[in-house]
Design a protein around this motif. Structure first.
Motif, PDB file in Angstrom:
ATOM      1  N   GLY A  38     133.765 -60.535 -87.640  1.00 45.71           N
ATOM      2  CA  GLY A  38     134.469 -61.155 -86.517  1.00 45.71           C
ATOM      3  C   GLY A  38     134.389 -60.319 -85.250  1.00 45.71           C
ATOM      4  N   THR A  40     132.045 -58.594 -82.465  1.00 48.17           N
ATOM      5  CA  THR A  40     130.681 -58.737 -81.947  1.00 48.17           C
ATOM      6  C   THR A  40     130.070 -57.404 -81.511  1.00 48.17           C
ATOM      7  OG1 THR A  40     131.582 -59.188 -79.760  1.00 48.17           O
ATOM      8  CG2 THR A  40     131.025 -61.104 -81.121  1.00 48.17           C
ATOM      9  N   ARG A  64     135.549 -55.693 -71.484  1.00 52.23           N
ATOM     10  CA  ARG A  64     136.584 -56.702 -71.751  1.00 52.23           C
ATOM     11  C   ARG A  64     136.355 -57.310 -73.127  1.00 52.23           C
ATOM     12  NH1 ARG A  64     136.813 -61.216 -68.835  1.00 52.23           N
ATOM     13  NH2 ARG A  64     134.606 -61.083 -68.321  1.00 52.23           N
ATOM     14  N   ARG A  66     138.190 -60.141 -76.237  1.00 57.30           N
ATOM     15  CA  ARG A  66     139.231 -61.104 -76.613  1.00 57.30           C
ATOM     16  C   ARG A  66     139.580 -60.893 -78.076  1.00 57.30           C
ATOM     17  NH1 ARG A  66     137.564 -65.894 -74.539  1.00 57.30           N
ATOM     18  NH2 ARG A  66     138.889 -65.567 -72.749  1.00 57.30           N
ATOM     19  N   ARG A 109     126.837 -56.223 -83.961  1.00 54.04           N
ATOM     20  CA  ARG A 109     125.754 -55.609 -83.173  1.00 54.04           C
ATOM     21  C   ARG A 109     125.093 -54.465 -83.949  1.00 54.04           C
ATOM     22  NH1 ARG A 109     124.883 -56.079 -77.459  1.00 54.04           N
ATOM     23  NH2 ARG A 109     126.822 -57.252 -77.336  1.00 54.04           N
TER      24      ARG A 109
ATOM     25  N   GLU B  96     123.563 -53.672 -73.267  1.00 56.39           N
ATOM     26  CA  GLU B  96     124.955 -53.331 -72.980  1.00 56.39           C
ATOM     27  C   GLU B  96     125.843 -54.579 -73.072  1.00 56.39           C
ATOM     28  OE1 GLU B  96     125.136 -49.976 -70.909  1.00 56.39           O
ATOM     29  OE2 GLU B  96     126.865 -50.469 -69.684  1.00 56.39           O
ATOM     30  N   PRO B  97     126.907 -54.522 -73.862  1.00 50.32           N
ATOM     31  CA  PRO B  97     127.766 -55.712 -73.970  1.00 50.32           C
ATOM     32  C   PRO B  97     128.611 -55.893 -72.703  1.00 50.32           C
ATOM     33  CG  PRO B  97     128.702 -53.889 -75.221  1.00 50.32           C
ATOM     34  CD  PRO B  97     127.389 -53.407 -74.692  1.00 50.32           C
ATOM     35  N   GLU B  98     128.800 -57.142 -72.303  1.00 50.98           N
ATOM     36  CA  GLU B  98     129.682 -57.411 -71.162  1.00 50.98           C
ATOM     37  C   GLU B  98     131.047 -57.846 -71.649  1.00 50.98           C
ATOM     38  OE1 GLU B  98     127.816 -60.199 -68.572  1.00 50.98           O
ATOM     39  OE2 GLU B  98     126.147 -58.834 -68.158  1.00 50.98           O
ATOM     40  N   PHE B  99     131.057 -58.465 -72.806  1.00 54.29           N
ATOM     41  CA  PHE B  99     132.292 -59.016 -73.333  1.00 54.29           C
ATOM     42  C   PHE B  99     132.223 -58.959 -74.855  1.00 54.29           C
ATOM     43  CE2 PHE B  99     135.333 -62.295 -74.502  1.00 54.29           C
ATOM     44  CZ  PHE B  99     136.344 -62.097 -73.594  1.00 54.29           C
ATOM     45  N   GLU B 100     133.327 -58.578 -75.492  1.00 53.21           N
ATOM     46  CA  GLU B 100     133.352 -58.524 -76.958  1.00 53.21           C
ATOM     47  C   GLU B 100     134.387 -59.506 -77.502  1.00 53.21           C
ATOM     48  OE1 GLU B 100     131.051 -56.847 -78.194  1.00 53.21           O
ATOM     49  OE2 GLU B 100     131.083 -54.706 -77.758  1.00 53.21           O
ATOM     50  N   ARG B 101     134.163 -59.893 -78.745  1.00 50.58           N
ATOM     51  CA  ARG B 101     135.196 -60.626 -79.473  1.00 50.58           C
ATOM     52  C   ARG B 101     135.629 -59.760 -80.649  1.00 50.58           C
ATOM     53  NH1 ARG B 101     131.556 -64.750 -79.242  1.00 50.58           N
ATOM     54  NH2 ARG B 101     131.196 -64.566 -81.466  1.00 50.58           N
ATOM     55  N   LEU B 102     136.928 -59.679 -80.847  1.00 48.76           N
ATOM     56  CA  LEU B 102     137.466 -58.895 -81.955  1.00 48.76           C
ATOM     57  C   LEU B 102     137.984 -59.826 -83.038  1.00 48.76           C
ATOM     58  CD1 LEU B 102     139.535 -56.392 -79.775  1.00 48.76           C
ATOM     59  CD2 LEU B 102     137.466 -55.812 -81.053  1.00 48.76           C
ATOM     60  N   GLY B 103     137.831 -59.414 -84.279  1.00 49.34           N
ATOM     61  CA  GLY B 103     138.310 -60.241 -85.379  1.00 49.34           C
ATOM     62  C   GLY B 103     139.764 -59.931 -85.728  1.00 49.34           C
ATOM     63  N   PHE B 104     140.263 -60.576 -86.775  1.00 52.59           N
ATOM     64  CA  PHE B 104     141.652 -60.377 -87.191  1.00 52.59           C
ATOM     65  C   PHE B 104     141.905 -58.954 -87.684  1.00 52.59           C
ATOM     66  CE2 PHE B 104     141.932 -65.021 -87.222  1.00 52.59           C
ATOM     67  CZ  PHE B 104     143.154 -65.163 -86.603  1.00 52.59           C
ATOM     68  N   ARG B 105     140.833 -58.300 -88.098  1.00 47.47           N
ATOM     69  CA  ARG B 105     140.953 -56.927 -88.588  1.00 47.47           C
ATOM     70  C   ARG B 105     141.501 -55.997 -87.488  1.00 47.47           C
ATOM     71  NH1 ARG B 105     140.608 -55.792 -94.087  1.00 47.47           N
ATOM     72  NH2 ARG B 105     141.033 -53.575 -94.005  1.00 47.47           N
ATOM     73  N   ALA B 106     141.213 -56.337 -86.241  1.00 50.13           N
ATOM     74  CA  ALA B 106     141.649 -55.499 -85.113  1.00 50.13           C
ATOM     75  C   ALA B 106     142.889 -56.082 -84.459  1.00 50.13           C
ATOM     76  CB  ALA B 106     140.503 -55.380 -84.102  1.00 50.13           C
ATOM     77  N   ARG B 107     143.770 -56.669 -85.268  1.00 51.70           N
ATOM     78  CA  ARG B 107     144.917 -57.395 -84.701  1.00 51.70           C
ATOM     79  C   ARG B 107     145.927 -56.494 -84.013  1.00 51.70           C
ATOM     80  NH1 ARG B 107     144.890 -57.208 -89.989  1.00 51.70           N
ATOM     81  NH2 ARG B 107     146.610 -56.285 -91.140  1.00 51.70           N
ATOM     82  N   ARG B 108     145.905 -55.189 -84.323  1.00 54.33           N
ATOM     83  CA  ARG B 108     146.909 -54.301 -83.703  1.00 54.33           C
ATOM     84  C   ARG B 108     146.477 -53.795 -82.329  1.00 54.33           C
ATOM     85  NH1 ARG B 108     147.690 -52.642 -89.147  1.00 54.33           N
ATOM     86  NH2 ARG B 108     149.697 -53.422 -89.897  1.00 54.33           N
ATOM     87  N   VAL B 109     145.315 -54.191 -81.898  1.00 55.76           N
ATOM     88  CA  VAL B 109     144.823 -53.770 -80.562  1.00 55.76           C
ATOM     89  C   VAL B 109     145.704 -54.412 -79.500  1.00 55.76           C
ATOM     90  CG1 VAL B 109     142.918 -54.149 -78.942  1.00 55.76           C
ATOM     91  CG2 VAL B 109     142.445 -53.308 -81.245  1.00 55.76           C
TER      92      VAL B 109
END
Lengths: 131, 109
Positions: A38, A40, A64, A66, A109, B96-109
């Motif tokens: 999940g 990226t 940034r 989400r 990645r 180089e990433p411009e934007f990331e998506r985090l999963g439920f594993r990183a819910r405490r962020v």
């Protein structure tokens, strides 16, 4: 075998290197990382790990992101290398951190160019390089 | 004059027999063929360890590109050879990433 499945979670052993300062974390051992499909990015680490590697000495990037519950946050990132135990390759990428990160997460990645097999029959994770 | 290193290693018997057989086939039976084949094998292994994944890394100082490499280790080496510290440069990559998506594993962020 590159890793194992425990409590429905795939783990692999990794070591992170900062080639610019010649520092590794852990120094002589391996660290457990969770394969997080999940996420990226390349690698998300707790702030303590980020600082131990001296990554704060690079001009840190702000990326940034989400979260799964829809919030927008800013991750801090710096470049480092990653070794997966048993895999004959060094992976380079942006290692990111944020307050509240408690475990090392291996993102999609980092898995580019790799074949990952989750075998729930044996509870193992196999990773090799795509040929 | 080339200096020659000496390594004493223990390897699996079957692997050794197979290696010697293939060396004789490919290089013949002359003096030094085993060393030559082993050097080639080590070179191949070293290449595979540092195998780049099509990503380029660059270091910029005051807006000017001062180093580039396919690997971070190569970039670090290039900076060292120019007497530059990582604190003095900005590192960027072609991926180089411009934007990331985090999963439920990183819910405490």
């Amino acid at each position: 075998m590159s890793g194992y499945i425990y409590s429905y979670t795939p783990f692999v052993n990794v070591r992170i290197l900062n080639p610019f300062l010649g520092v590794s974390y852990p120094e002589d051992d391996w660290l457990l990382a969770v394969i997080d499909t999940g996420f990226t990015g390349f690698l998300l680490v707790p702030e303590k790990v980020f600082m131990s590697l001296g990554l704060g000495e690079q001009r840190v990037k702000v990326i940034r992101a989400r979260t799964a519950d829809g919030r927008e946050v800013e991750l801090r990132g710096a470049y480092a290398s990653l070794i997966l135990r048993g895999l004959n390759v060094v992976l380079d990428g942006l290692v990111e951190t944020h307050e509240g990160v408690e475990e090392v997460l291996l993102g999609m990645r980092a898995l580019r160019g790799l074949r990952v097999i989750l075998n729930s029959c044996t509870g193992t994770v196999s990773i090799d390089v795509c040929r | 004059m080339i200096s020659l290193g000496v390594m004493t290693v223990k390897i699996n018997d079957e692997l050794e027999a197979e290696f010697r057989r293939k060396v004789a086939l490919v290089y013949g039976a002359g003096k030094g063929v085993l060393s030559r084949a082993l050097e080639d094998a080590i070179r191949l292994w070293l290449e595979s360890v540092g195998k780049p994944r099509g990503v380029k890394f660059y270091a910029y100082k005051d807006g000017e590109k001062v180093a580039e490499s396919d690997t971070l280790e190569g970039l670090a080496e290039a900076l060292r050879s120019r007497g530059l510290s990582v604190r003095e440069v900005v590192i960027v990559s072609s991926d180089e990433p411009e934007f990331e998506r985090l999963g439920f594993r990183a819910r405490r962020v």
